[in-house]
Write an enzyme that holds these catalytic residues in place. Structure first.
Site, PDB file in Angstrom:
ATOM      1  N   ASP A   1     -58.787 -31.964 -23.042  1.00 51.29           N
ATOM      2  CA  ASP A   1     -58.091 -31.183 -24.029  1.00 51.29           C
ATOM      3  C   ASP A   1     -58.653 -32.646 -25.505  1.00 51.29           C
ATOM      4  O   ASP A   1     -59.074 -33.976 -25.495  1.00 51.29           O
ATOM      5  CB  ASP A   1     -56.472 -31.317 -23.861  1.00 51.29           C
ATOM      6  CG  ASP A   1     -56.172 -30.357 -23.317  1.00 51.29           C
ATOM      7  OD1 ASP A   1     -58.109 -29.732 -22.592  1.00 51.29           O
ATOM      8  OD2 ASP A   1     -55.339 -30.209 -21.994  1.00 51.29           O
TER       9      ASP A   1
ATOM     10  N   TYR B   1     -55.420 -38.573 -12.835  1.00 46.19           N
ATOM     11  CA  TYR B   1     -55.002 -38.924 -14.421  1.00 46.19           C
ATOM     12  C   TYR B   1     -54.217 -39.562 -14.554  1.00 46.19           C
ATOM     13  O   TYR B   1     -52.719 -40.281 -13.669  1.00 46.19           O
ATOM     14  CB  TYR B   1     -54.647 -37.635 -14.730  1.00 46.19           C
ATOM     15  CG  TYR B   1     -55.593 -37.002 -15.256  1.00 46.19           C
ATOM     16  CD1 TYR B   1     -56.146 -36.479 -16.676  1.00 46.19           C
ATOM     17  CD2 TYR B   1     -55.618 -35.554 -14.277  1.00 46.19           C
ATOM     18  CE1 TYR B   1     -57.267 -34.839 -17.046  1.00 46.19           C
ATOM     19  CE2 TYR B   1     -57.165 -34.545 -14.796  1.00 46.19           C
ATOM     20  CZ  TYR B   1     -58.434 -34.668 -16.354  1.00 46.19           C
ATOM     21  OH  TYR B   1     -58.476 -33.897 -16.137  1.00 46.19           O
TER      22      TYR B   1
END
Length: 389
Positions: A128, A209
């Site tokens: 994002d 992540y």
């Protein structure tokens, strides 16, 4: 009119006629020289240094690059980028300020691809706005120098083996070529030849992540215990942003591991509020904004605004079918840390890796010094006012 004047006029007319005759003779010589000059040396093609240039190039037109005469190779590229200045990784309709847009500009500029549509392109993750990556992976067909074939190589049609086949040569230096034209905050790290059907999206075994945050006043031990509740296969519709516009209607995802730990091992027994921690989560795949939603809930637990059991309740979509209102965690501390693939042999160019390392070290030095300047100011104010204790 006097005789002297008439004589002078006659002289001028004679001189004018001589000049006209000389001009005609010179013009004839020029035509003769031009017609005898070889085409490659005609005046309109001569360079000041004696070299020749095609009339097309002089007029600003270049001969189209013949991609059809070159092999192409299906490869994986591993890249790192700092996403803070970009609107996300993937190309978007309303902005060209994305990592992917810069990447394809570089691929086209180096003529490694003819166009995106025919490049057989896949990406592993879609980060994002503001999110960085250390190990993003894409797969794509690139121009190749391997006329003898090889893993992932497709030879051009109608290849004249008598004139085109060559002895084995080194592959094009993909990493070096792209890094020379990419922005400094986007770097290619490695490349690997892969089979034609290999996909960065569908052949990825796991994605990891990391989300960095300071201890502050958080109960990090409570957060670490709560994070374990994410592990396993669950319906995460209450812990993501709905993305039905892109056809996402299935919300079950498998989390292989989830942990909260100090960034430095020596900080385990510390209580310093400025110590950094990391939330690391490894899964097969993730939903839109899933990691930031999961982190937001952990932060609420760390502040003791919610109990750890809230995670179990959010994962119970039968009893809680609607996502409650809460704010996502901010974007800039999130990093796509690793994309894992089986059977891929990465080709490293050590010179390029050293360039990337030096660039990151300079960036870290500036950021670390600035962070400690700020910390020094904070310490001074705390000591002066006996605050923050």
């Amino acid at each position: 009119m006097s005789a002297d004047v008439m004589q002078r006029i006659k002289q001028l007319e004679d001189e004018l006629e001589k000049l006209r005759s000389q001009l005609k003779e010179n013009a004839g010589e020029d035509m003769g020289m031009t017609s005898c000059s070889p085409p490659s040396e005609s005046p309109d093609r001569m360079m000041s240094d004696g070299n020749t240039r095609s009339s097309k190039k002089k007029s600003g037109k270049e001969r189209p690059f013949d991609f059809g005469s070159h092999p192409h190779r299906h490869v994986a590229l591993k890249l790192a980028y700092l996403g803070w200045a970009y609107q996300g990784f993937a190309v978007q309709e309303n902005t060209d300020n994305t990592v992917e847009a810069r990447l394809f500009e570089a691929l086209l500029k180096t003529r490694l691809i003819q166009e995106r549509q025919s490049s057989n392109y896949h990406r592993c993750g879609r980060t994002d706005k503001g999110v960085s990556a250390f190990s993003q992976v894409i797969t794509i067909d690139l121009r190749s120098s391997q006329f003898c074939g090889g893993l992932g190589v497709t030879l051009p049609e109608n290849l004249d083996l008598g004139t085109k086949s060559k002895t084995s040569t080194s592959e094009l230096p993909y990493v070096k070529m792209l890094n020379r034209v990419l922005p400094q905050d986007i770097r290619i790290l490695d490349w690997a030849p892969v089979e034609q059907g290999f996909s960065a999206r569908f052949d990825c075994q796991s994605r990891t992540y990391r989300y960095y945050f300071p201890r502050g006043s958080l109960d990090v031990e409570l957060m670490a215990n709560a994070a374990k509740r994410y592990e396993g296969t669950h319906d995460f519709r209450n812990l993501c942003k709905m993305d039905v516009g892109n056809g996402v209607l299935q919300f079950e995802r498998t989390i292989l591991s989830a942990s909260v730990r100090p960034l430095q091992p020596q900080q385990v027994s510390s209580t310093e509020q400025y110590d950094l921690f990391v939330f690391e989560i490894k899964g097969l795949a993730f939903l839109y904004h899933q990691v930031r939603c999961m982190m937001a809930v952990l932060l609420l637990i760390g502040q003791k605004l919610e109990a750890p059991e809230i995670i179990d309740q959010l994962l119970d979509v039968e009893n809680n079918p609607r996502k409650p209102q809460y704010s996502m965690a901010v974007d800039y501390p999130l990093v796509l840390y690793d994309c894992h693939f089986e059977g891929v042999t990465w080709q490293q160019e050590m010179e390029e890796l050293n360039h990337v390392l030096s660039s990151l070290q300079r960036h870290w030095t500036q950021s670390a010094v600035k962070a400690h300047v700020l910390l020094g100011m904070i310490r001074g104010l705390e000591e002066k006012g006996n605050l923050g204790r």
